[in-house]
Design an enzyme around this catalytic site. Structure first.
Site, PDB file in Angstrom:
ATOM      1  N   ASP A   1       0.858  -1.193   0.000  1.00 33.67           N
ATOM      2  CA  ASP A   1       0.000   0.000   0.000  1.00 33.67           C
ATOM      3  C   ASP A   1       0.891   1.238   0.000  1.00 33.67           C
ATOM      4  O   ASP A   1       2.037   1.167  -0.436  1.00 33.67           O
ATOM      5  CB  ASP A   1      -0.958  -0.025   1.192  1.00 33.67           C
ATOM      6  CG  ASP A   1      -2.293   0.661   0.893  1.00 33.67           C
ATOM      7  OD1 ASP A   1      -2.258   1.838   0.484  1.00 33.67           O
ATOM      8  OD2 ASP A   1      -3.351   0.042   1.063  1.00 33.67           O
TER       9      ASP A   1
ATOM     10  N   HIS B   1       2.348   2.098  -3.165  1.00 33.16           N
ATOM     11  CA  HIS B   1       1.440   3.031  -3.829  1.00 33.16           C
ATOM     12  C   HIS B   1       1.928   4.468  -3.778  1.00 33.16           C
ATOM     13  O   HIS B   1       1.170   5.391  -4.029  1.00 33.16           O
ATOM     14  CB  HIS B   1       0.038   2.933  -3.219  1.00 33.16           C
ATOM     15  CG  HIS B   1      -0.621   1.615  -3.418  1.00 33.16           C
ATOM     16  ND1 HIS B   1      -1.855   1.301  -2.901  1.00 33.16           N
ATOM     17  CD2 HIS B   1      -0.205   0.494  -4.078  1.00 33.16           C
ATOM     18  CE1 HIS B   1      -2.173   0.054  -3.219  1.00 33.16           C
ATOM     19  NE2 HIS B   1      -1.187  -0.453  -3.936  1.00 33.16           N
TER      20      HIS B   1
END
Length: 351
Positions: free
Chosen positions: A230, A253
């Site tokens: 993430d 991310h």
């Protein structure tokens, strides 16, 4: 150099405790082995850790108490280390490896959002060079994000280390791996320095942010290596005066402000400075993401010196954020206002 010198000094003190069983009291060292920790990596040592913490935190004569976790393996069930403490500063020195339970049942009846939590402490210094291993695969296997049709799937999993309502504290020189969810969460804190961490989890592990900051002020985040499933670093609502620099990110991310405004929350984020970020194989580079129903502002956010290799979206602003891209109906009113600068980003990006 100052950090390594401190570790050498404390290591010397730890050696002294081995030769004199009562010396840890006079030296202000509180070794978890002296409080019953078995350090076999199988038996729960959380009670021994709490005893050592209480002895250090509540000792009015210890000027700079240090809780020492030696170079062994320690299994800990969910635990909260609470303040305030008697001393102005308290150290939590991790030389070994702290292991999370492999079964999710260890959290039954407890807060499922946290594993190791530090709450209400001023002058807390958590330092390595040890390891914190979240052993999160059991949680990933039942995550609603990847298994939405699974009966009883999990939306909320434990954060590895959570600092709540702490002031003038630091976290440094720790190797984090495989947290069930976010690795480090800073919430309701003021004056936190995070440096020299390595954070690793598989690229497909759900919601395993490296560092998330929420409702906190006056943070410095420097020299971090992060590769997770993430955001490498994410900034939440009511956060201000954050300096982030010298970050290696990938997989992951990217560096995100948000997501903000979920559930109609009012958002106030300001003075976020991010520089010298090296991204490799990430979904995003510099990102701002908001829910449509939110309101408020982001002011004085600067992203600069981003160096991207194989980054899908070097710069992305998403005001229609949704857990599943495209699954939320777009609305015409966007009530979040931005004042930000992106400099020297994507100049060296490759596809």
């Amino acid at each position: 150099m100052g950090g390594s010198g401190t570790i050498v000094l404390i290591l010397g003190l730890v050696s002294a405790t081995m030769s004199c069983s009562n010396s840890y009291k006079s030296l202000h060292i509180f070794n978890v082995l002296d409080y019953g920790a078995l350090s076999n990596g199988i038996t729960d040592d959380s009670k021994a850790f709490l005893k050592a913490w209480t002895a250090a935190c509540d000792n009015p004569r210890a000027e700079n108490p240090t809780v020492v976790i030696p170079n062994r393996n320690f299994l800990l069930n969910p635990v909260v280390f609470r303040g305030p403490c008697q001393a102005k500063n308290i150290n939590f020195l991790i030389l070994g490896r702290i292991l999370a339970p492999t079964s999710t049942t260890a959290w039954e009846g407890l807060n499922p959002s946290q594993w190791l939590a530090f709450q209400g402490i001023t002058g807390l210094n958590i330092a390595g060079p040890g390891w914190i291993d979240g052993r999160g695969s059991g949680w990933w296997d039942q995550s609603c994000k990847y298994h939405p049709t699974l009966e009883g799937c999990t939306k909320l999993a434990p954060t590895a280390v959570k600092l709540v309502s702490c002031k003038n504290s630091s976290l440094s020189d720790i190797h984090f791996i495989n947290s069930s969810q976010t690795h480090v969460l800073i919430m309701l804190c003021d004056g936190i320095k995070i440096s020299d961490l390595t954070i690793q989890a598989p690229y497909n592990s759900p919601n395993t942010d490296g560092i998330h900051v929420h409702a906190s002020q006056n943070l410095i985040i420097n020299n971090i290596v992060i590769g997770t499933g993430d955001d490498c670093i994410s900034i939440g609502d009511y956060t201000s005066n954050v300096q982030i620099s010298q970050i290696q990110c990938g997989p992951g991310h990217g560096i995100s402000i948000g997501s903000l405004g979920r559930g109609g929350n009012s958002v106030q984020v300001e003075n976020i400075y991010v520089s010298r970020v090296y991204l490799n194989g990430t979904t995003n580079g510099a990102r701002i993401k908001t829910w449509q129903v939110g309101n408020g502002y982001v002011r004085g956010a600067i992203f600069e010196q981003f160096y991207c290799t194989y980054v899908k979206n070097p710069i992305i602003i998403d005001q229609n954020y949704c857990f599943i891209r495209g699954a939320c109906q777009e609305l015409s009113n966007h009530c979040l206002y931005w004042n930000f600068i992106v400099e020297n980003s994507a100049k060296v990006c490759q596809t």
